[in-house]
Design an enzyme around this catalytic site. Sequence first.
Site, mmCIF file in Angstrom:
data_model
loop_
_atom_site.group_PDB
_atom_site.id
_atom_site.type_symbol
_atom_site.label_atom_id
_atom_site.label_comp_id
_atom_site.label_asym_id
_atom_site.label_seq_id
_atom_site.Cartn_x
_atom_site.Cartn_y
_atom_site.Cartn_z
ATOM 1 C CB CYS A 2 -39.048 -11.837 -18.309
ATOM 2 S SG CYS A 2 -40.537 -12.465 -17.580
ATOM 3 N NE ARG A 27 -33.916 -8.658 -17.013
ATOM 4 C CZ ARG A 27 -33.959 -7.344 -16.795
ATOM 5 N NH1 ARG A 27 -32.890 -6.742 -16.320
ATOM 6 N NH2 ARG A 27 -35.038 -6.641 -17.004
ATOM 7 C CD1 TRP A 72 -39.014 -14.155 -10.867
ATOM 8 C CD2 TRP A 72 -40.618 -12.661 -11.274
ATOM 9 N NE1 TRP A 72 -39.516 -13.736 -9.662
ATOM 10 C CE2 TRP A 72 -40.499 -12.830 -9.875
ATOM 11 C CE3 TRP A 72 -41.556 -11.775 -11.760
ATOM 12 C CZ2 TRP A 72 -41.304 -12.146 -8.960
ATOM 13 C CZ3 TRP A 72 -42.351 -11.083 -10.864
ATOM 14 C CH2 TRP A 72 -42.222 -11.278 -9.473
ATOM 15 C CG ASN A 96 -38.991 -7.766 -18.678
ATOM 16 O OD1 ASN A 96 -39.683 -8.221 -17.781
ATOM 17 N ND2 ASN A 96 -38.029 -6.884 -18.476
ATOM 18 N N GLY A 97 -42.496 -7.730 -18.949
ATOM 19 C CA GLY A 97 -43.396 -6.656 -18.508
ATOM 20 C C GLY A 97 -44.753 -7.221 -18.135
ATOM 21 C CD GLU A 463 -30.504 -6.219 3.441
ATOM 22 O OE1 GLU A 463 -31.634 -5.779 3.160
ATOM 23 O OE2 GLU A 463 -29.821 -6.881 2.651
ATOM 24 C CE LYS A 467 -29.347 -9.656 1.264
ATOM 25 N NZ LYS A 467 -30.504 -8.858 1.030
ATOM 26 C CD GLU A 470 -33.544 -11.104 -0.710
ATOM 27 O OE1 GLU A 470 -33.615 -10.826 -1.909
ATOM 28 O OE2 GLU A 470 -32.643 -10.690 0.036
ATOM 29 C CG HIS A 486 -45.176 -1.079 22.632
ATOM 30 N ND1 HIS A 486 -45.806 -0.454 23.684
ATOM 31 C CD2 HIS A 486 -43.907 -0.608 22.629
ATOM 32 C CE1 HIS A 486 -44.983 0.385 24.269
ATOM 33 N NE2 HIS A 486 -43.804 0.324 23.648
ATOM 34 C CE LYS A 582 -28.474 -7.991 -7.850
ATOM 35 N NZ LYS A 582 -28.189 -8.122 -6.400
HETATM 36 C C1 AGP Z 1 -32.219 -7.414 -2.237
HETATM 37 O O1 AGP Z 1 -31.639 -8.552 -1.547
HETATM 38 C C2 AGP Z 1 -33.479 -7.774 -2.877
HETATM 39 N N1 AGP Z 1 -33.238 -8.780 -3.879
HETATM 40 C C3 AGP Z 1 -34.379 -6.664 -3.337
HETATM 41 O O2 AGP Z 1 -35.072 -6.246 -2.185
HETATM 42 C C4 AGP Z 1 -33.742 -5.407 -3.963
HETATM 43 O O3 AGP Z 1 -33.019 -4.702 -2.989
HETATM 44 C C5 AGP Z 1 -34.893 -4.516 -4.464
HETATM 45 O O4 AGP Z 1 -35.596 -5.214 -5.469
HETATM 46 C C6 AGP Z 1 -34.413 -3.172 -5.012
HETATM 47 O O5 AGP Z 1 -33.565 -3.398 -6.115
HETATM 48 P P1 AGP Z 1 -32.727 -2.135 -6.679
HETATM 49 O O6 AGP Z 1 -31.802 -1.708 -5.592
HETATM 50 O O7 AGP Z 1 -32.025 -2.671 -7.888
HETATM 51 O O8 AGP Z 1 -33.723 -1.048 -7.014
#
Ligand code: AGP
Length: 587
Positions: A2, A27, A72, A96-97, A463, A467, A470, A486, A582
Site C-alpha cells: 500500500c 504500490r 494492495w 501500510n503493513g 527472469e 516477466k 507477471e 530429469h 512495485k
Molecule cells: C520484478 O519484475 C518484480 N516486480 C519483483 O520480483 C521485484 O524484483 C522484487 O519484488 C524485488 O524488488 P526490489 O528489487 O525492489 O527489492
Amino acid sequence: MCGIVGYLGSGSALDIVLEGLEQLEYRGYDSSGLTIKTSEGFKRVRAEGSLDHLKQKIEKLEGPLGIGHIRWATHGTASLENAHPHKVGKIQLVHNGIIENSEELKTRFKYNYQSQTDTEVIASVISDFYSRTGDFFQSVFETTKLLEGAFAFLAVCEDEAHSIVGARKGPPLVVGFGKEKEFFISSDLPSLVQKWTSRVAFLEDGELVHIQDGRCQFFSSDGSLIKKKIQTIQKEDQAKGKEDYAHYMLKEIFEQPHSSLRVLKAYTEKGQINFSSPLFQSAEKIFIVACGSSYYAGLYGKFVLESIVGIPVEVDLASEFQYKSLILKPKDIVLFISQSGETADTLSSFHQVKKRGVTCYALCNVRNSSLDREVDASFYLNAGLEVGVASTKAFTSTLVLLLLMALNKQKDHSLVSQLFDLPFLIDQVLSKSEQIKEQAVLFSKYKRFLYLGRGPHYPIALEGALKMKELAYIHAEGYPSGEMKHGPLALVDQEVLVIGLAMKDFYYSKNIMNLQEAKARGGFILTIGDQNHKSVADQHIEIPSCHPFLSPILEVVVLQLIAYHFACSLGHDVDHPRNLAKSVTVE
Ligand code: AGP
C-alpha cells in the site's frame, strides 16, 4: 504494497493527497480512499478499483489537512468496506503493513468491526485509548506499543482540526517540509521529491511524528522528543510521463541503452573500472540476498563473480535467508540487491546480518531508501526512476553493475571496451520490437511456457518466465536446459511453447540437443541467439554475437519485449499487473 500520504498546510489538501496517491499508485491499486478536514468536519471518500474511481466520487473538498491511501490487499478482499481510511469513533487512519496480532487485539478491544482489515483494529485501539484519555498523540503512542508486525500509518482525530500523527515500524515513512508551516508525509521519497519538496526527514523504526498547528515533532520508541536532521535530496530524474510510449514499461525497456550506459560511466574512468573501495579485497565468501528479479540478477552475479574473481558466492532468497542458520565469517561480504531498497524480506535479512557485524553492501536504485541509508556502502544502479511494476531497466543495470564489480577485482580491463558496446547492442535488439510483437501475438494458442538456459543464461530463463507470469498471467517456468530430461520433459506436448536461450557459445551444442528432445515431443521451439539452427527452431529471434557475459543482457531484453507484447495482445494493463506491487514492503 500500500501507499499512504498526508498533508497539512496552506494548500489544497485534496489536490495534494490525490497527486500523492497518483505517485504511489505503483504500490497497489485495488482500492483507494482519503479524508479531508473541511469547514464541516472530516469528509471521507473511498472507492474500489483504480484511483480514477475515487476521483469520480469526489466533489470539491476544501481544507488544509488530509490523509490518503492506495491499497494492495493483505487482510481482506479488495472491497469498499476494506478500503482505507478506516474510521472508528473519532479516529481515522490509513496504514501500510501487516499487524500480526490483529486477531488477538480484536478480542481485547471489542468493537463492531465493519471490515476484514487489520487496519481497522489499529483505529479501534487508538479510539479506545482516546475515549478514556482525550489525548490523541498519547493514544497513538500507547497503541504502537501493542502492535506486532509491520506498520506505517497516519491517523487523524476529529477533535483536532490541525493534527496528523504518524508511526513507523518496517515500511517507510518520510516527512517533507514545504513552505512556511507546510508538511507532507509519504510512503516513499520519490513521491515527495518529484513534486513538492527536496527537504525531508526519515522516520526510523519505532519512531513517531506529530504534526500539529504548524509544528512538526519527532518521538523515539520510548516516547521521548528527538531532534531530526532535515536532509536536502537531489531530485532523481523525473519519470516525465510515458512520453510517446503506450506504457511506462515499454518506455523503460527502450531506455536500456541509456540506463546501461549510465551505470557503465558511473563506475569507469578513462576506460578503467573505478570503484572507490576495493570491494572484495579480503573476502573469503560472498553472499547475495534478494527477491524476485533481483534474486535472478544475483544468480547471474554468482556466475560472473565466481568465474572472474574466484571467490565462492552463495545466492539466497531473502524470504528464506532470514530464517536459516547464518554461517557467516568476519571476512564474508553480503550483497543485498534491491531496486527499491524497501523490500521487507530483504531489509529483514539485512538486519539479521548487520547484527553479526559482517560487511553489507547494497546494489539499489533508490537513493536514501531504507536499505541505502543503513548499509556499509551502496552501489547505485543509476537506472533512473522505474515506474513499471515489472522490472526491466533496473534488472539489466544490476547485471551490468555485478559484471563491473567482478571485473574490478581482477583489474581485467580488456573487456571494458566491449562493455561499452552494450548500449549499441541493446539498441540493435530493440530494433526487433515490431518483429517480436508479430511473433508474440501468435503465442496465445500455447497454454504453458518453458524457458530454457544454461550457465549465465539460466537466470535469464528464470527472469523471462517471471516477466511472462507477471504480465500475461500465464504459467511459465524457467529451467536449466540440462535438467529437462530429469522430469520436466514430461510436461512437453503441443500446448507448450519452449523458449531456448541458444547463443553459439560454450553451451550451444548441448542446448540444441535439449531443444531437439523437446521438439520431438511436440513442443513449439522458439530460439533466441546469434545463430538460427533451422532444424530445431520453429521460430528464431536473432541477436548480435557478443561476449558470453554480455549475451544474457541482450537475451533478457528480448524476453521483456516478448512478455510485454504478448500481455498487450491479451489486453492486460502492463503497468499495473493484477495482484502485484512495485515495492513489496511486507514479509
Ligand atoms: C520484478 O519484475 C518484480 N516486480 C519483483 O520480483 C521485484 O524484483 C522484487 O519484488 C524485488 O524488488 P526490489 O528489487 O525492489 O527489492
